[in-house]
Design a protein around this motif. Sequence first.
Motif, PDB file in Angstrom:
ATOM      1  N   LEU A 140       0.877  -1.168   0.000  1.00  0.00           N
ATOM      2  CA  LEU A 140       0.000   0.000   0.000  1.00  0.00           C
ATOM      3  C   LEU A 140       0.912   1.214   0.000  1.00  0.00           C
ATOM      4  O   LEU A 140       1.760   1.347   0.883  1.00  0.00           O
ATOM      5  CB  LEU A 140      -0.894   0.043   1.243  1.00  0.00           C
ATOM      6  CG  LEU A 140      -1.889  -1.090   1.416  1.00  0.00           C
ATOM      7  CD1 LEU A 140      -2.601  -0.959   2.758  1.00  0.00           C
ATOM      8  CD2 LEU A 140      -2.900  -1.091   0.289  1.00  0.00           C
ATOM      9  N   ALA A 166       1.160   5.208   0.289  1.00  0.00           N
ATOM     10  CA  ALA A 166       0.377   6.356   0.747  1.00  0.00           C
ATOM     11  C   ALA A 166       1.053   7.657   0.346  1.00  0.00           C
ATOM     12  O   ALA A 166       2.266   7.814   0.502  1.00  0.00           O
ATOM     13  CB  ALA A 166       0.206   6.299   2.266  1.00  0.00           C
ATOM     14  N   ALA A 201      -7.518  11.671  -6.593  1.00  0.00           N
ATOM     15  CA  ALA A 201      -8.263  10.417  -6.743  1.00  0.00           C
ATOM     16  C   ALA A 201      -9.188  10.478  -7.958  1.00  0.00           C
ATOM     17  O   ALA A 201      -9.278   9.512  -8.725  1.00  0.00           O
ATOM     18  CB  ALA A 201      -9.049  10.118  -5.471  1.00  0.00           C
ATOM     19  N   GLY A 261      -9.212  10.410   3.528  1.00  0.00           N
ATOM     20  CA  GLY A 261      -8.446   9.711   2.515  1.00  0.00           C
ATOM     21  C   GLY A 261      -9.303   8.949   1.530  1.00  0.00           C
ATOM     22  O   GLY A 261     -10.437   8.569   1.820  1.00  0.00           O
ATOM     23  N   ARG A 262      -8.718   8.753   0.370  1.00  0.00           N
ATOM     24  CA  ARG A 262      -9.314   7.916  -0.669  1.00  0.00           C
ATOM     25  C   ARG A 262      -8.215   7.049  -1.241  1.00  0.00           C
ATOM     26  O   ARG A 262      -7.035   7.380  -1.147  1.00  0.00           O
ATOM     27  CB  ARG A 262      -9.938   8.776  -1.771  1.00  0.00           C
ATOM     28  CG  ARG A 262     -11.208   9.470  -1.300  1.00  0.00           C
ATOM     29  CD  ARG A 262     -11.811  10.369  -2.346  1.00  0.00           C
ATOM     30  NE  ARG A 262     -12.122   9.681  -3.598  1.00  0.00           N
ATOM     31  CZ  ARG A 262     -12.452  10.338  -4.712  1.00  0.00           C
ATOM     32  NH1 ARG A 262     -12.511  11.656  -4.737  1.00  0.00           N
ATOM     33  NH2 ARG A 262     -12.725   9.665  -5.821  1.00  0.00           N
ATOM     34  N   SER A 263      -8.613   5.948  -1.854  1.00  0.00           N
ATOM     35  CA  SER A 263      -7.624   5.051  -2.438  1.00  0.00           C
ATOM     36  C   SER A 263      -8.040   4.657  -3.849  1.00  0.00           C
ATOM     37  O   SER A 263      -9.217   4.637  -4.179  1.00  0.00           O
ATOM     38  CB  SER A 263      -7.439   3.814  -1.562  1.00  0.00           C
ATOM     39  OG  SER A 263      -8.653   3.118  -1.416  1.00  0.00           O
ATOM     40  N   GLN A 310      -2.024  -0.436  -5.256  1.00  0.00           N
ATOM     41  CA  GLN A 310      -2.947   0.380  -4.464  1.00  0.00           C
ATOM     42  C   GLN A 310      -2.245   1.611  -3.903  1.00  0.00           C
ATOM     43  O   GLN A 310      -1.231   1.516  -3.223  1.00  0.00           O
ATOM     44  CB  GLN A 310      -3.548  -0.439  -3.324  1.00  0.00           C
ATOM     45  CG  GLN A 310      -4.652   0.315  -2.600  1.00  0.00           C
ATOM     46  CD  GLN A 310      -5.481  -0.594  -1.718  1.00  0.00           C
ATOM     47  OE1 GLN A 310      -5.565  -1.795  -1.944  1.00  0.00           O
ATOM     48  NE2 GLN A 310      -6.114  -0.012  -0.714  1.00  0.00           N
ATOM     49  N   TRP A 311      -2.824   2.773  -4.200  1.00  0.00           N
ATOM     50  CA  TRP A 311      -2.322   4.065  -3.762  1.00  0.00           C
ATOM     51  C   TRP A 311      -3.355   4.697  -2.833  1.00  0.00           C
ATOM     52  O   TRP A 311      -4.540   4.736  -3.155  1.00  0.00           O
ATOM     53  CB  TRP A 311      -2.074   4.973  -4.958  1.00  0.00           C
ATOM     54  CG  TRP A 311      -1.007   4.459  -5.867  1.00  0.00           C
ATOM     55  CD1 TRP A 311      -1.130   3.483  -6.821  1.00  0.00           C
ATOM     56  CD2 TRP A 311       0.365   4.852  -5.879  1.00  0.00           C
ATOM     57  NE1 TRP A 311       0.083   3.265  -7.430  1.00  0.00           N
ATOM     58  CE2 TRP A 311       1.021   4.092  -6.875  1.00  0.00           C
ATOM     59  CE3 TRP A 311       1.101   5.794  -5.151  1.00  0.00           C
ATOM     60  CZ2 TRP A 311       2.371   4.246  -7.156  1.00  0.00           C
ATOM     61  CZ3 TRP A 311       2.449   5.938  -5.445  1.00  0.00           C
ATOM     62  CH2 TRP A 311       3.062   5.173  -6.422  1.00  0.00           C
ATOM     63  N   GLU A 312      -2.908   5.182  -1.693  1.00  0.00           N
ATOM     64  CA  GLU A 312      -3.751   5.860  -0.715  1.00  0.00           C
ATOM     65  C   GLU A 312      -3.396   7.345  -0.743  1.00  0.00           C
ATOM     66  O   GLU A 312      -2.223   7.693  -0.687  1.00  0.00           O
ATOM     67  CB  GLU A 312      -3.474   5.316   0.696  1.00  0.00           C
ATOM     68  CG  GLU A 312      -3.533   3.802   0.814  1.00  0.00           C
ATOM     69  CD  GLU A 312      -4.948   3.274   0.853  1.00  0.00           C
ATOM     70  OE1 GLU A 312      -5.829   3.966   1.416  1.00  0.00           O
ATOM     71  OE2 GLU A 312      -5.180   2.183   0.315  1.00  0.00           O
ATOM     72  N   ASN A 354      -4.047  10.834   1.311  1.00  0.00           N
ATOM     73  CA  ASN A 354      -4.554  11.250   2.620  1.00  0.00           C
ATOM     74  C   ASN A 354      -4.215  12.694   2.944  1.00  0.00           C
ATOM     75  O   ASN A 354      -3.137  13.176   2.606  1.00  0.00           O
ATOM     76  CB  ASN A 354      -3.936  10.368   3.713  1.00  0.00           C
ATOM     77  CG  ASN A 354      -4.321   8.928   3.560  1.00  0.00           C
ATOM     78  OD1 ASN A 354      -5.456   8.566   3.787  1.00  0.00           O
ATOM     79  ND2 ASN A 354      -3.385   8.099   3.126  1.00  0.00           N
TER      80      ASN A 354
END
Length: 138
Positions: free
Chosen positions: A74, A76, A89, A111-113, A121-123, A125
């Motif tokens: 993940l 972030a 996003a 936050g959104r992912s 997967q990119w978060e 925040n």
Amino acid sequence: MTMIFVNLPVKDLDRSVEFWTALGYSFNPQFTDENATCLIIDDGHIYAMLLVHDFFKTFTPREIADTSKAVEVLIALSADSRDAVDALADKALANGGSVAGDAQDFGYMYGRSFLDPDGHQWEVNWMDLSAAPETPGA
């Protein structure tokens, strides 16, 4: 100074470059060829090396994760505001990314992912640390 280079396997390097360019990022041409490119996340500090599968495999004997079935990492990214979270996003989704989960809103943190075209997967925040609850014992 320590720099971070996250190495990610990609199926289609040109498609990955198009995706990240559409999100407003650039690349270091010094580390770009038909096998790889260096995505600049925070110049001087954080980069993602996007490596085509065959080239990625030269760095490890282990299998590349099938991102349709498993998460290998993940990643972030911080944003300056809630609006900046939504903007990045939304750009990702408009340019071939997909939703990785529901938005999370804790008031002081939002936050959104998303998944990039290769399923990484990119978060994204935003946090207002001054409004964050205090941690016991800190």
